[in-house]
Design a protein around this motif. Structure first.
Motif, mmCIF file in Angstrom:
data_model
loop_
_atom_site.group_PDB
_atom_site.id
_atom_site.type_symbol
_atom_site.label_atom_id
_atom_site.label_comp_id
_atom_site.label_asym_id
_atom_site.label_seq_id
_atom_site.Cartn_x
_atom_site.Cartn_y
_atom_site.Cartn_z
ATOM 1 N N ALA A 298 0.803 -1.219 0.000
ATOM 2 C CA ALA A 298 0.000 0.000 0.000
ATOM 3 C C ALA A 298 0.837 1.272 0.000
ATOM 4 N N GLY A 299 2.065 1.177 0.496
ATOM 5 C CA GLY A 299 2.865 2.389 0.629
ATOM 6 C C GLY A 299 4.017 2.512 -0.323
ATOM 7 N N GLY A 300 4.390 1.413 -0.996
ATOM 8 C CA GLY A 300 5.507 1.480 -1.927
ATOM 9 C C GLY A 300 6.840 1.686 -1.256
ATOM 10 N N GLY A 301 6.991 1.193 -0.004
ATOM 11 C CA GLY A 301 8.243 1.357 0.718
ATOM 12 C C GLY A 301 8.483 0.197 1.657
ATOM 13 N N THR A 302 9.413 0.382 2.574
ATOM 14 C CA THR A 302 9.801 -0.680 3.507
ATOM 15 C C THR A 302 9.773 -0.131 4.933
ATOM 16 N N PRO A 303 9.935 -1.003 5.941
ATOM 17 C CA PRO A 303 9.961 -0.530 7.331
ATOM 18 C C PRO A 303 11.194 0.298 7.682
ATOM 19 N N LEU A 304 12.241 0.232 6.869
ATOM 20 C CA LEU A 304 13.459 0.987 7.164
ATOM 21 C C LEU A 304 13.187 2.483 7.091
ATOM 22 N N PRO A 305 13.516 3.247 8.146
ATOM 23 C CA PRO A 305 13.217 4.696 8.135
ATOM 24 C C PRO A 305 13.801 5.453 6.948
ATOM 25 N N TYR A 306 14.940 4.995 6.416
ATOM 26 C CA TYR A 306 15.541 5.671 5.274
ATOM 27 C C TYR A 306 14.966 5.209 3.927
ATOM 28 N N ASP A 307 14.066 4.236 3.976
ATOM 29 C CA ASP A 307 13.424 3.717 2.761
ATOM 30 C C ASP A 307 11.931 3.568 3.039
ATOM 31 N N PRO A 308 11.270 4.653 3.457
ATOM 32 C CA PRO A 308 9.898 4.548 3.976
ATOM 33 C C PRO A 308 8.854 4.489 2.873
ATOM 34 N N PRO A 309 7.611 4.169 3.248
ATOM 35 C CA PRO A 309 6.512 4.196 2.269
ATOM 36 C C PRO A 309 6.319 5.593 1.688
ATOM 37 N N LYS A 310 5.886 5.633 0.456
ATOM 38 C CA LYS A 310 5.657 6.913 -0.214
ATOM 39 C C LYS A 310 4.235 7.428 0.017
ATOM 40 N N ARG A 311 3.370 6.549 0.533
ATOM 41 C CA ARG A 311 1.991 6.928 0.841
ATOM 42 C C ARG A 311 1.686 6.548 2.291
ATOM 43 N N LEU A 312 0.764 7.274 2.899
ATOM 44 C CA LEU A 312 0.365 6.972 4.267
ATOM 45 C C LEU A 312 -0.374 5.633 4.292
ATOM 46 N N VAL A 313 0.097 4.705 5.101
ATOM 47 C CA VAL A 313 -0.481 3.365 5.173
ATOM 48 C C VAL A 313 -1.425 3.285 6.369
ATOM 49 N N THR A 314 -2.701 3.081 6.098
ATOM 50 C CA THR A 314 -3.701 2.952 7.163
ATOM 51 C C THR A 314 -4.508 1.671 7.000
ATOM 52 N N THR A 315 -4.028 0.757 6.179
ATOM 53 C CA THR A 315 -4.721 -0.506 5.936
ATOM 54 C C THR A 315 -3.949 -1.642 6.601
ATOM 55 N N GLY A 316 -4.461 -2.870 6.444
ATOM 56 C CA GLY A 316 -3.801 -4.003 7.074
ATOM 57 C C GLY A 316 -3.786 -3.836 8.588
ATOM 58 N N PRO A 317 -2.719 -4.225 9.259
ATOM 59 C CA PRO A 317 -2.634 -4.053 10.720
ATOM 60 C C PRO A 317 -2.743 -2.603 11.163
ATOM 61 N N TYR A 318 -2.385 -1.668 10.281
ATOM 62 C CA TYR A 318 -2.428 -0.254 10.660
ATOM 63 C C TYR A 318 -3.852 0.271 10.800
#
Length: 434
Positions: A215-235
């Motif tokens: 959903a976010g186009g990124g990873t959990p790594l702070p320097y490689d974060p999602p490009k969109r706000l993720v509010t789905t799934g567990p979030y």
């Protein structure tokens, strides 16, 4: 260099500080970008974990052995371990900014072949040590360099996410358990039940990492974060699912292994999530996403999951054919549980001629078959969402789809005009097209 190679103190000092000084010089000359930093972190984490495993394997196979006292972890000198991880992790990543990647890998391998014999007597090589070197290059160096390159150039997102999930588990859980020698302390039935509970505790964290990519186009790594706000799934249920899983995993392992020291890991994970991560990442999210992040933060708790998902998550539609009893039953079952932000529509109304149960979300997510059902379960409540996150795991989803197809839920040809409406307040009954 006979004096250098013969003095263990000098060998261990050079092994630690030489790679570190080279890395510091490269950083000073050419300051890394954010993506360079992400690439260096991932590559070094991979090389650090796998190099440690390589050395343990070398003991058993007989490729080489260490003869050192002080600062030793399970027989491996910590300074050589760190220096080796830097040499095969961050160093090639930084060099690859300006040099061709094959040239960098070749130079690192050549340098390693020269340095290994010079580390005697700290490292005592056996006649077959070159085989261990080849295994190390294939399993440690090359994957580290590739992960670094893919991270820098933002490629192979799913591979990077799975690699980061594996590294997080190995570094945060596997390595502490191994170093402490912690193992099951209860009878087999209790241990088996506890392991299943532990798997449930870890599931939201893994699902959250996968959701970052999907959903976010990124990873959990702070320097490689999602490009969109993720509010789905567990979030949709809790703001910190990864940190919550880590806290739960450390607590569960402490109980299963009867090792109270592991509770320190739970405290550290909680302190990091509630302190540094909340302050730094929260400010960053506010700056990047603004009002949507503020609304989400005000509605979803950071540590205590909601039973029902946040209604502000992106809306989705579940398409099911109304022309078969099995399909109508599934649509009615979903509708009876009052799904949140999920509309039910007949598959016959979809312009694409659907042949399977299909899920489409406003954020661009599309899934079919068992994967569609798994996504729909996230809209019900936390219990069903856990099952949904399990169903999308590799292997599990494939097997579940195989079983479903064998029971008659396979692809069906659409028959226009067979959709049956069911007034549920959320849409219409859905099922597989026929």
């Amino acid at each position: 260099m006979p004096p250098v190679t013969g003095d263990p103190a000098v060998i261990r000092t050079v092994a630690l500080f030489a790679p570190a000084l080279v890395v510091a010089a490269l950083v000073a000359v050419h300051r890394p970008s954010t993506r360079d930093a992400a690439a260096a972190i991932v590559a070094t984490a991979w090389s650090g974990i796998t190099v440690f495993g390589l050395n343990l394997l070398a003991f058993h196979v007989g490729w080489w052995s260490f003869h050192a006292q002080g600062a030793v972890a399970l027989g491996v000198p910590v300074d050589l371990w760190i220096g080796w991880a830097l040499l095969w992790g961050v160093l090639p990543v930084l060099l690859a900014r300006d040099l061709p990647l094959p040239l960098v890998v070749g130079a690192i391998v050549w340098l390693d072949l020269i340095l290994m014999p010079l580390t005697a007597p700290v490292v005592r090589l056996a006649p077959g040590w070159m085989a261990g070197e080849a295994v190390g290059v294939a399993g440690c160096l090359l994957p580290a360099v590739l992960l670094g390159s893919w991270t820098r150039h933002d490629r192979f997102l799913s591979v990077r996410v799975w690699a980061q999930a594996g590294l997080a588990g190995a570094i945060m859980l596997g390595l502490p358990l191994y170093l402490l020698g912690a193992g099951p302390a209860w009878p087999l039935p209790v241990t088996a039940a506890g392991a299943q509970v532990l798997a449930v505790l870890l599931l939201p964290g893994l699902a959250a990492a996968l959701e970052f990519a999907r959903a976010g186009g990124g990873t959990p790594l702070p320097y490689d974060p999602p490009k969109r706000l993720v509010t789905t799934g567990p979030y949709a249920y809790v703001r910190n699912p990864m940190q919550l899983s880590i806290v739960g995993a450390f607590t569960g392992c402490a109980v299963l292994a009867a090792e109270p020291r592991l509770l320190v890991g739970a405290l550290v994970a909680f302190a990091y999530g509630a302190g540094i991560a909340s302050w730094h990442e929260g400010a960053q999210l506010q700056r990047v996403f603004g009002a949507p992040w503020a609304r989400y933060r005000a509605a979803v708790r950071p540590w205590v999951p909601h039973v029902r998902p946040w209604p502000g998550r992106p809306e989705a539609t579940l398409y099911v054919a109304g022309g078969c009893d099995m399909c109508s039953g599934l649509g009615g079952w979903v509708a009876a549980r009052r799904p949140v932000a999920l509309l039910l529509r007949p598959a016959e109304s979809h312009p694409g001629g659907l042949r399977r149960l299909t899920y489409e979300s406003a954020d661009g997510t599309r899934a079919a078959g068992i994967a569609a059902l798994a996504r729909a379960l996230e809209h019900l409540h936390l219990g069903w969402a856990l099952l949904g996150w399990l169903l999308v795991l590799p292997g599990v989803g494939w097997f579940a789809q195989l079983v479903a197809d064998a029971l008659g839920a396979g692809p069906k040809e659409p028959r226009p005009g067979t959709g049956t409406a069911l007034d549920t307040g959320t849409g219409t009954a859905l099922d597989h097209p026929r």
